[in-house]
Design an enzyme around this catalytic site. Structure first.
Site, mmCIF file in Angstrom:
data_model
loop_
_atom_site.group_PDB
_atom_site.id
_atom_site.type_symbol
_atom_site.label_atom_id
_atom_site.label_comp_id
_atom_site.label_asym_id
_atom_site.label_seq_id
_atom_site.Cartn_x
_atom_site.Cartn_y
_atom_site.Cartn_z
ATOM 1 N N PRO A 56 9.293 -5.306 3.844
ATOM 2 C CA PRO A 56 9.839 -4.996 5.172
ATOM 3 C C PRO A 56 8.717 -4.727 6.175
ATOM 4 O O PRO A 56 7.650 -4.231 5.818
ATOM 5 C CB PRO A 56 10.707 -3.755 4.938
ATOM 6 C CG PRO A 56 10.345 -3.235 3.593
ATOM 7 C CD PRO A 56 9.710 -4.331 2.819
ATOM 8 N N GLY A 93 5.454 1.354 6.678
ATOM 9 C CA GLY A 93 4.586 2.357 6.056
ATOM 10 C C GLY A 93 3.941 1.933 4.757
ATOM 11 O O GLY A 93 3.252 2.727 4.108
ATOM 12 N N GLY A 123 1.971 -0.935 4.525
ATOM 13 C CA GLY A 123 0.823 -1.822 4.756
ATOM 14 C C GLY A 123 1.177 -3.184 5.291
ATOM 15 O O GLY A 123 0.376 -3.785 5.992
ATOM 16 N N GLY A 124 2.344 -3.694 4.950
ATOM 17 C CA GLY A 124 2.819 -5.008 5.401
ATOM 18 C C GLY A 124 1.789 -5.892 6.055
ATOM 19 O O GLY A 124 1.058 -6.611 5.375
ATOM 20 N N GLY A 125 1.730 -5.830 7.370
ATOM 21 C CA GLY A 125 0.823 -6.691 8.129
ATOM 22 C C GLY A 125 -0.640 -6.473 7.763
ATOM 23 O O GLY A 125 -1.425 -7.428 7.733
ATOM 24 N N SER A 126 -1.013 -5.224 7.461
ATOM 25 C CA SER A 126 -2.403 -4.942 7.082
ATOM 26 C C SER A 126 -2.745 -5.624 5.767
ATOM 27 O O SER A 126 -3.818 -6.216 5.607
ATOM 28 C CB SER A 126 -2.630 -3.433 6.918
ATOM 29 O OG SER A 126 -2.265 -2.742 8.085
ATOM 30 N N ALA A 127 -1.818 -5.549 4.806
ATOM 31 C CA ALA A 127 -2.035 -6.184 3.503
ATOM 32 C C ALA A 127 -2.087 -7.706 3.661
ATOM 33 O O ALA A 127 -2.872 -8.377 2.988
ATOM 34 C CB ALA A 127 -0.930 -5.780 2.536
ATOM 35 N N ASP A 174 -5.632 0.419 8.314
ATOM 36 C CA ASP A 174 -5.345 0.277 6.889
ATOM 37 C C ASP A 174 -5.908 -1.013 6.292
ATOM 38 O O ASP A 174 -5.838 -1.218 5.079
ATOM 39 C CB ASP A 174 -3.822 0.246 6.651
ATOM 40 C CG ASP A 174 -3.194 1.630 6.784
ATOM 41 O OD1 ASP A 174 -3.939 2.624 6.761
ATOM 42 O OD2 ASP A 174 -1.957 1.689 6.885
ATOM 43 N N LYS A 225 0.846 -1.198 0.000
ATOM 44 C CA LYS A 225 0.000 0.000 0.000
ATOM 45 C C LYS A 225 0.873 1.235 0.000
ATOM 46 O O LYS A 225 1.889 1.290 0.696
ATOM 47 C CB LYS A 225 -0.876 -0.023 1.248
ATOM 48 C CG LYS A 225 -1.515 1.293 1.610
ATOM 49 C CD LYS A 225 -1.390 1.692 3.078
ATOM 50 C CE LYS A 225 -0.035 2.070 3.556
ATOM 51 N NZ LYS A 225 0.010 2.860 4.818
#
Ligand code: C5P
Length: 266
Positions: A93, A97, A99-103, A133, A9
């Site tokens: 990573p 910023g 989204g990582g875990g949200s995505a 997010d 994101k």
């Protein structure tokens, strides 16, 4: 087996408008997504399992509870569907910023929804409860986000635009960055995101000064248009005129030893 890409994101602009009594911040942001990200696979199984691989797996391993397993639990509580073997290939990573875990959580919900014929809209409350997010990531389309970021208004995007993501390898805490926001409302999101801002850049740069160097180097690349930090950082991005200038920038910035993702907007 169902496979879903947890597309990274980007916040093409992020205006923080107010601190709320509940500790969150009222935002106006333009969400966009890129073609690449973590990969989530989900298959029906006799018993629940969760497997983590990929270049950033080590950062998350050891945490028994993560946004993927919480998403799966939320899905089962709402819709049933039995046990699942879930695998996450983590190549974005963490705490960066984008989204990582949200995505990842959103991709897990999408995969479970496809498997059990549950519509995206029906999964919105689960996404909303998992993080600010996660709803944007659930739909994965260019959209203006208001409220905590969960009130979404889809808008036309710039699909195919070449983009380079750069992370200097410093994790920053979203909560800490928001805490350091100076409380000044600098105005609404403009129609053209190039005229917008990321109000979290100053507090993130105070925590991770290397962000300045990333932004300066990106802005100096031939063919770079919009250059900005995403979310609460520290990942920054630049949109490019064409693939060749993006790839040349990736080669040039590669010398810094930073994490890079040459990709395109969807
Ligand atoms: O919603 P999420 O759990 O992803 O948010 C992480 C943290 O970021 C929150 O605990 C809060 O401190 C901060 N945040 C905020 N305002 C938002 C989104 C997140 O203050 N709109």
């Amino acid at each position: 087996m169902i496979t879903e890409t947890a597309k990274a994101k980007l916040n093409l602009a992020l205006h923080v408008r107010a601190r709320r009594p509940d500790g969150y911040h009222e935002l106006e942001t333009l969400f966009a997504f890129v073609a690449d990200g973590d990969i989530v696979t989900v298959a029906p199984a006799e018993a629940d399992s969760f497997t983590l691989t990929g270049p950033f797996a080590a950062v998350l391993s050891g945490e028994g509870d993560n946004l993927v397993t919480r998403a799966a639990r939320g899905f089962r509580d709402a819709f049933g569907g039995g046990a699942h073997a879930i695998a996450l290939y983590k190549c974005l990573p963490v705490a960066s910023g984008i989204g990582g875990g949200s995505a990842d959580a959103a991709a897990t919900l999408r995969a479970l929804g496809r498997l059990h014929d549950v519509a995206l809209d029906a999964m919105f409350p689960i996404a909303d409860a998992l993080g600010s997010d996660v709803p944007a990531c659930l739909y994965g389309v260019t959209a203006i986000g208001r409220g905590r970021g969960e009130q979404l208004e889809p808008v036309p995007g710039l699909p195919g635009t070449p983009v380079l993501l750069v992370n200097p390898g410093v994790g920053v805490s979203t909560a800490e960055v928001f805490r350091r926001w100076d409380g000044v409302d600098r105005g609404p999101l403009p129609a053209d995101p190039r005229e917008g801002r990321n109000d979290l850049e100053p507090p993130a740069r105070a925590i991770a000064p290397v962000i300045d160097a990333v932004l300066d180097l990106l802005a100096a690349q031939p063919g770079a248009g919009l250059v900005r930090m995403s979310g609460s950082g520290a990942t920054c991005f630049a949109l490019f005129e064409d693939d060749a200038s993006r790839d040349a920038a990736a080669e040039s910035l590669g010398r810094q030893g930073w994490w890079l993702l040459p990709t395109r907007l969807t």
